[in-house]
Design an enzyme around this catalytic site. Structure first.
Site, PDB file in Angstrom:
ATOM      1  N   GLU A 468     -13.044 -31.746  25.038  1.00  0.00           N
ATOM      2  CA  GLU A 468     -11.809 -32.039  24.299  1.00  0.00           C
ATOM      3  C   GLU A 468     -10.944 -33.091  24.996  1.00  0.00           C
ATOM      4  OE1 GLU A 468     -11.209 -27.916  21.853  1.00  0.00           O
ATOM      5  OE2 GLU A 468     -10.543 -27.914  23.939  1.00  0.00           O
ATOM      6  N   GLU A 536     -19.282 -24.900  20.828  1.00  0.00           N
ATOM      7  CA  GLU A 536     -18.459 -23.692  20.735  1.00  0.00           C
ATOM      8  C   GLU A 536     -18.560 -23.179  19.304  1.00  0.00           C
ATOM      9  OE1 GLU A 536     -14.425 -24.144  22.094  1.00  0.00           O
ATOM     10  OE2 GLU A 536     -15.024 -25.297  23.871  1.00  0.00           O
TER      11      GLU A 536
END
EC number: 3.2.1.23
Length: 628
Positions: A468, A536
């Site tokens: 991220e 994820e």
């Protein structure tokens, strides 16, 4: 050279006087030490250290490293440990935002203005707590007369080091080893080691992971006695031939010190049969190339077969100086023309979890017992892979994964989430590392240390650039670093989904987070340019994992889909004694009067923080068991 506190503000200064990163191989004096798993070349400095806590840099004892400094009013603290868990300052969990937001206005140096280096941002930060550590020690007899290095295995987040009043070095990057040469200043007796640890620096912009924000010397510290001639680095690249039967052994060795004498190299199979034996004179750099082993036993999750490498280093008089043992396997990961990920020529399916290092009492200062328990839990529940979210793990973890056949996605210590996502919206105006020249070397350095330290571990199938952190020229440069250094593994990065025009330059696989099964299927039905995975998925917060079967069904329909990593393995919660009830209770984000807070978002695990499995683990065991 003198220490400079302004390094905290400068993204172009992240390591000073640190030795180059190198492989994590052990070294022993002889075979007996290896059998006992105790090296006389290593002296632990773990234990009680003298300690002083300061609320900010202005209040710290600036001359505490001097030998004549009066430290009688210092406390003591265990090393390794987290400063916050010794009750010096508030525990704080936070997901995306930076800890100072709403209190102190900061922006990353050079992010908005190429001339604005944010001087004083951290060096004068009112919120930048400081830990001043002191340790007195005598050298063990085995280290006297040798060059001596010191290795810090993990320090959050920026540290300055002195020995006997002399400045030794500076390092950032909380989760990789930092090694310094103490030889010029070391004494046989009564050494004074001083370490100054700052909670924040420019590294804070790169370490915005979803976790409790701790500081301190939280991993082991040890002295290393360096033999007169020493194998400093080895680069082991065992390959599998195109017939998927034969192995090709390649090894590069880098020696330091006198670089005189000879070495004896052996490769043995699990039964002790010698497959390769060499005796060669020592040079600074030695290469052994393209040694063919016929009909090798391939390494995989079901059969983690490891060969034994032994390197004996001798001086000119044929005295044994050191023994280097290392286990490795033969395995081959690749992408087929049909965009299917293959391991040893067969389709690879990842039944994975994201795993923070966590202990309910010790935070991220975990123990070997924690690690072995986690490995056993993996095997009991058909978990075959782990993503080291979102930082390099302790060194023993990679050895355990080698030995137990756990596939590893080895992630860099990089997350800059709060620089490009604000209040849920994508707003990357001050994103780092981005394409800002002054941030390039810092992130390439993180890639380099992750690679150099762990490059020999068979279990690592993927290098992950981070988490991220959006995308730009500097992420591209990290990708290029791995591709130029290692053609035996794949490179992963999810954040490029926000810059689709860069997908040809970043990541060998298409990776997403929490993409619904229907959207996954849409990608797979439209001539996918890359294999697909979810780095994820199945966010395991509360009563969760009920829809897991919808993802697992896709594995049977689309070979280009190779699974994913559940978020996540273990809750981040702290076991504290409740004064009212008299019981020990688990407390999550927001339970420590920490604001802002994402509250129980720290509790996303398949296990509670005390390692008790949640009911969702039953779903995992069943569905992951369908594609063992």
């Amino acid at each position: 050279m003198q220490a400079n506190i302004n390094w905290l503000d400068n993204p172009e200064v992240f390591r000073v006087n640190q030795l180059p990163a190198h492989s994590d191989h052990p070294f022993f004096r002889d075979y007996r030490e290896w059998q006992k798993q105790h090296s006389s070349y290593q002296q632990s400095l773990n234990g009680k250290w003298k300690f002083h806590f300061s609320a900010n840099p202005m209040d710290r004892p600036q001359d505490f490293y001097q030998r004549d400094f009066d430290s009688s009013n210092f406390d003591s603290i265990p090393v390794p440990s987290e400063i916050e868990l010794s009750n010096y300052t508030q525990n704080q969990y936070i997901n995306v935002l930076f800890p100072w937001e709403g209190k102190i206005f900061r922006r990353p140096a050079y992010a908005l203005d190429p001339n604005d280096h944010e001087e004083g941002s951290f060096s004068k930060g009112a919120d930048n707590t400081v830990g001043s550590y002191l340790k007195r020690f005598d050298l063990s007899s085995a280290l006297i007369g040798k060059d001596v290095h010191i290795k810090f295995e993990g320090v959050e987040q920026a540290m300055y080091v002195w020995l006997n009043g002399h400045f030794v070095g500076y390092a950032e990057d909380s989760f990789t080893p930092s090694e310094f040469d103490l030889t010029p200043y070391i004494q046989d007796k009564d050494n004074l080691l001083a370490v100054e640890v700052f909670k924040h620096s420019t590294a804070s912009w790169l370490e915005d992971q979803d976790m409790f924000r701790f500081s301190g010397i939280f991993r082991s510290v040890e002295l290393l006695g360096i033999p007169a001639t020493h194998l400093m680095d080895m680069d082991l690249k065992p390959r599998v031939a195109d017939n998927y039967q034969d192995g090709i052994f390649n090894l590069k060795l880098h020696f330091i010190g006198k670089k005189a004498g000879s070495f004896h190299l052996l490769v043995k199979d699990i039964k002790g049969h010698t497959l390769l034996e060499k005796n060669e004179d020592i040079k600074e750099n030695v290469q052994i190339n393209n040694e063919k082993f016929e009909n090798v036993h391939l390494w995989n999750n079901h059969d983690p077969y490891l060969y034994q490498l032994l390197i004996e280093v001798y001086d000119e008089q044929q005295n044994l100086l050191e023994l280097i043992p290392f286990q490795f396997g033969f395995r081959r990961i690749e992408i087929s023309p049909e965009k299917v990920v293959l391991l040893n020529g067969k389709r690879l399916i990842i039944n994975g979890v994201n795993r923070h290092e966590w202990d309910a009492k010790r935070g991220r200062s975990i123990t070997m017992s924690d690690m072995t328990t986690d490995i056993n839990t993996f095997k009991e529940n058909n978990i075959n892979a782990v993503r080291t979210c979102h930082y390099p793990n302790q060194i023993p973890w990679y050895y355990l994964c080698d030995q137990n056949g756990i596939y590893v996605m080895a992630e860099n210590n990089l997350e800059s989430h709060g620089t490009w996502q604000k209040m849920g919206e994508i707003e990357p105006s001050d994103n780092v590392p981005g394409s800002i020249p002054q941030w390039k070397e810092a992130v390439i350095d993180r890639a380099r240390i992750n690679y150099e330290t762990f490059k020999n571990h068979t279990s690592i199938l993927f290098w992950s650039l981070g988490n991220e952190s959006y995308a730009g020229d500097n992420i591209i440069a990290m990708n290029e670093f791995y591709k130029s250094h290692d053609d035996t593994r794949l490179v992963h990065y999810e954040g490029v989904v926000h810059r689709p025009e860069l997908k040809d330059k970043i990541s060998d696989v298409e990776s997403c987070m929490y993409l619904p099964p229907k959207k996954v299927e849409e990608y797979l039905q439209n001539d996918p340019p890359k294999p697909f995975m979810e780095c994820e998925y199945m966010h395991d917060m509360g009563n969760s994992d009920g829809g897991m079967g919808s993802y697992i069904k896709l594995l049977d329909k689309y070979p280009q889909y190779f699974g994913g990593f559940i978020w996540d393995f273990i809750d981040q919660a702290l076991l504290v004694h409740d004064e009212i009830s008299g019981h020990d209770v688990l407390r999550y984000g927001g339970d420590f009067d920490d604001r802002h807070s994402d509250y129980e978002f720290s509790g996303d695990g398949l296990m509670f923080a005390d390692r008790t499995p949640k009911p969702a683990m039953q779903e995992v065991r069943y569905y992951y068991g369908l594609h063992k």
